[in-house]
Design an enzyme around this catalytic site. Structure first.
Site, mmCIF file in Angstrom:
data_model
loop_
_atom_site.group_PDB
_atom_site.id
_atom_site.type_symbol
_atom_site.label_atom_id
_atom_site.label_comp_id
_atom_site.label_asym_id
_atom_site.label_seq_id
_atom_site.Cartn_x
_atom_site.Cartn_y
_atom_site.Cartn_z
ATOM 1 N N ASN A 61 -10.424 0.317 -0.408
ATOM 2 C CA ASN A 61 -8.638 -0.123 -0.730
ATOM 3 C C ASN A 61 -8.299 -0.405 -1.665
ATOM 4 O OD1 ASN A 61 -6.245 -0.168 -0.414
ATOM 5 N ND2 ASN A 61 -6.253 -1.169 2.246
ATOM 6 N N HIS A 80 -3.639 7.713 1.952
ATOM 7 C CA HIS A 80 -3.490 6.323 1.822
ATOM 8 C C HIS A 80 -5.966 5.647 2.479
ATOM 9 C CE1 HIS A 80 -3.683 2.261 0.673
ATOM 10 N NE2 HIS A 80 -3.701 1.497 1.748
ATOM 11 N N CYS A 117 0.686 -1.249 0.599
ATOM 12 C CA CYS A 117 0.241 -0.028 -0.049
ATOM 13 C C CYS A 117 0.894 1.519 0.057
ATOM 14 C CB CYS A 117 -0.989 0.137 0.947
ATOM 15 S SG CYS A 117 -2.095 -1.661 1.349
HETATM 16 O O1 UT7 Z 1 -4.310 -1.389 3.143
HETATM 17 C C1 UT7 Z 1 -3.339 -1.868 4.260
HETATM 18 C C2 UT7 Z 1 -3.362 -1.843 5.090
HETATM 19 N N1 UT7 Z 1 -4.788 -2.412 5.697
HETATM 20 C C3 UT7 Z 1 -5.287 -1.384 6.625
HETATM 21 O O2 UT7 Z 1 -4.596 -0.788 7.682
HETATM 22 C C4 UT7 Z 1 -6.093 -2.712 7.158
HETATM 23 C C5 UT7 Z 1 -6.304 -2.409 9.179
HETATM 24 N N2 UT7 Z 1 -7.757 -2.797 9.754
HETATM 25 C C6 UT7 Z 1 -8.213 -2.774 9.688
HETATM 26 O O3 UT7 Z 1 -8.297 -1.744 9.007
HETATM 27 C C7 UT7 Z 1 -9.634 -3.149 10.884
HETATM 28 O O4 UT7 Z 1 -8.816 -4.251 11.422
HETATM 29 C C8 UT7 Z 1 -10.394 -3.794 9.895
HETATM 30 C C9 UT7 Z 1 -11.450 -3.115 8.663
HETATM 31 C C10 UT7 Z 1 -10.053 -5.483 8.781
HETATM 32 C C11 UT7 Z 1 -11.684 -4.707 10.540
HETATM 33 O O5 UT7 Z 1 -11.960 -3.918 11.584
HETATM 34 P P1 UT7 Z 1 -11.973 -4.180 13.533
HETATM 35 O O6 UT7 Z 1 -12.572 -2.974 13.999
HETATM 36 O O7 UT7 Z 1 -10.652 -4.379 13.626
HETATM 37 O O8 UT7 Z 1 -12.668 -5.101 13.674
HETATM 38 P P2 UT7 Z 1 -12.396 -6.441 14.559
HETATM 39 O O9 UT7 Z 1 -11.250 -7.363 13.590
HETATM 40 O O10 UT7 Z 1 -11.810 -5.822 15.384
HETATM 41 O O11 UT7 Z 1 -13.864 -7.470 14.414
HETATM 42 C C12 UT7 Z 1 -14.745 -6.889 15.521
HETATM 43 C C13 UT7 Z 1 -15.632 -7.954 15.562
HETATM 44 C C14 UT7 Z 1 -15.501 -9.079 15.316
HETATM 45 O O12 UT7 Z 1 -16.105 -9.749 16.418
HETATM 46 P P3 UT7 Z 1 -16.491 -10.268 17.464
HETATM 47 O O13 UT7 Z 1 -15.294 -11.267 18.132
HETATM 48 O O14 UT7 Z 1 -16.489 -8.950 18.544
HETATM 49 O O15 UT7 Z 1 -17.850 -10.904 18.125
HETATM 50 C C15 UT7 Z 1 -15.106 -9.672 13.891
HETATM 51 O O16 UT7 Z 1 -15.712 -11.082 13.944
HETATM 52 O O17 UT7 Z 1 -16.079 -8.100 14.119
HETATM 53 C C16 UT7 Z 1 -16.334 -8.608 13.113
HETATM 54 N N3 UT7 Z 1 -15.883 -9.004 12.105
HETATM 55 C C17 UT7 Z 1 -16.997 -9.328 11.022
HETATM 56 N N4 UT7 Z 1 -18.189 -8.327 11.262
HETATM 57 C C18 UT7 Z 1 -19.440 -8.272 10.063
HETATM 58 C C19 UT7 Z 1 -15.078 -8.651 11.100
HETATM 59 N N5 UT7 Z 1 -15.334 -9.136 10.097
HETATM 60 C C20 UT7 Z 1 -16.271 -8.696 10.255
HETATM 61 C C21 UT7 Z 1 -17.146 -8.309 8.745
HETATM 62 N N6 UT7 Z 1 -18.677 -8.017 8.813
HETATM 63 N N7 UT7 Z 1 -16.315 -7.908 7.393
#
Ligand code: UT7
Length: 333
Positions: free
Chosen positions: A286, A256, A116
């Site tokens: 992204n 980004h 990225c």
């Molecule tokens: O460009 C390259 C660099 N990449 C980035 O900068 C991306 C960085 N990461 C992120 O943007 C975020 O971590 C994500 C958008 C990928 C995920 O967001 P988050 O707030 O970190 O969510 P999480 O992975 O901590 O998940 C929170 C909850 C979980 O459920 P529980 O365990 O709290 O019950 C996940 O299972 O949300 C759940 N979850 C989803 N729910 C609905 C994870 N993905 C999804 C989804 N839809 N797509």
């Protein structure tokens, strides 16, 4: 430092037509519109549906858009750089094909891979060639067909990425506008958290790796988020401070587009109001190497000669950094 200044003198972009909306994703994986918007800011992404077209197609369209809008004679381009993590093929340089297809018949070309941060790091490469006096016109393209490496059964990644391309031309500038400063960094710890396991020299593709879906992007989102949110804000703050600037001296943040929450945190760190922050993540998601030039194309008519832009990116590797640049032209509408 040489006294030749390297400036962006033209911009082009391309996004494929098909819109993969949050509503469509709801029918593919266990997710919902409200979660995606509140956690990422993304509403839809563009996907290149044609199975016979790769990243080069996106790159060529973006370059052609630049050539047309700036009346550039492609035979005068000295170098074509393509920043991408989704080359058409692992061995043949995508940029060589792109250069030939756009008529850059006198250019040499190569691909550049920094995930990225690919476009940001490419800006450093392109401006260095101009500042050295060795070349006069460098075309930098950021292009990725992310849909070719995404598992559409994995809700952790398929909601985030989209396809797209953007291009900028770097030339010398006699009015002292252009590249000012950069802070570029990397940390190999990142490959634990954001990677494709198979298909490289460490783990060549096999039936087994395909069965295990190891040819797709894996992301430990939570950990990547933790690094991204602090590192992108850190370098943005550092470049502003070391150039003795305040928030009032910055006209635009060009961040980004990985997650709206990371963008907001970066803007907050340097105290920039929303209207100074370029944003289009809601429309494209992204697009990896393409996010920064897609932003420039979208905001081109609002940019004024002399505007101070701070670019910032964070990506796989990890790789990250920021660049300070003054804008060199007013776009006639
Ligand atoms: O460009 C390259 C660099 N990449 C980035 O900068 C991306 C960085 N990461 C992120 O943007 C975020 O971590 C994500 C958008 C990928 C995920 O967001 P988050 O707030 O970190 O969510 P999480 O992975 O901590 O998940 C929170 C909850 C979980 O459920 P529980 O365990 O709290 O019950 C996940 O299972 O949300 C759940 N979850 C989803 N729910 C609905 C994870 N993905 C999804 C989804 N839809 N797509």
């Amino acid at each position: 430092m040489s006294n030749i200044k390297a400036a962006i003198t033209a911009v082009g972009a391309f996004a494929p037509e098909y819109r993969l909306t949050n509503a469509i994703l709801e029918t593919m994986v266990d997710t919902n519109d409200e979660w995606i918007i509140s956690r990422t800011g993304i509403k839809e992404r563009r996907i290149l549906k044609d199975a016979d077209k790769g990243t080069s197609y996106l790159a060529i369209q973006a370059a052609k858009d630049l050539i047309k809008s700036s009346n550039l004679d492609p035979s005068t381009i000295d170098l074509v750089l393509v920043a991408t993590i989704t080359p058409d093929m692992p061995v043949a340089s995508t940029s060589a094909f792109v250069a030939s297809e756009i008529g850059a018949v006198n250019a040499f070309s190569y691909d550049l891979m920094a995930a990225c941060s690919g476009f940001l790091f490419g800006m450093s490469t392109a401006t260095s060639y101009i500042e050295s006096g060795r070349y006069k016109k460098v075309l930098l393209i950021g292009a990725d067909k992310m849909s070719s490496i995404i598992n559409y059964e994995d809700r952790a990644t398929c909601i985030i990425f989209g396809d797209g391309a953007g291009a900028v031309l770097f030339e010398s500038n006699s009015e002292d506008y252009g590249f000012e400063d950069e802070i570029l960094l990397s940390d190999g710890i990142g490959r634990n958290f954001l990677k494709i396991d198979a298909g490289g020299s460490l783990l060549p593709s096999s039936h087994e790796t395909v069965d295990n879906k190891q040819h797709y992007v894996f992301q430990d989102g939570k950990n990547v988020f933790k690094y991204a949110v602090s590192k992108m804000a850190d370098v943005t703050e550092q470049i502003v401070k070391r150039n003795n600037l305040t928030n009032e001296d910055i006209d635009w943040l060009v961040p980004h587009q990985a997650n709206k929450r990371i963008i907001d945190a970066t803007a907050r760190r340097v105290d920039l109001p929303e209207e100074k922050v370029m944003i289009n993540i809601h429309k494209y998601g992204n697009t990896t190497s393409a996010t920064l030039p897609l932003l420039l194309k979208e905001y081109e008519t609002q940019l004024k000669k002399g505007d101070r832009l701070v670019f910032a990116a964070f990506g796989g590797g990890f790789t990250w950094g920021s660049i300070l640049l003054t804008w060199a032209y007013d776009k006639q509408t």
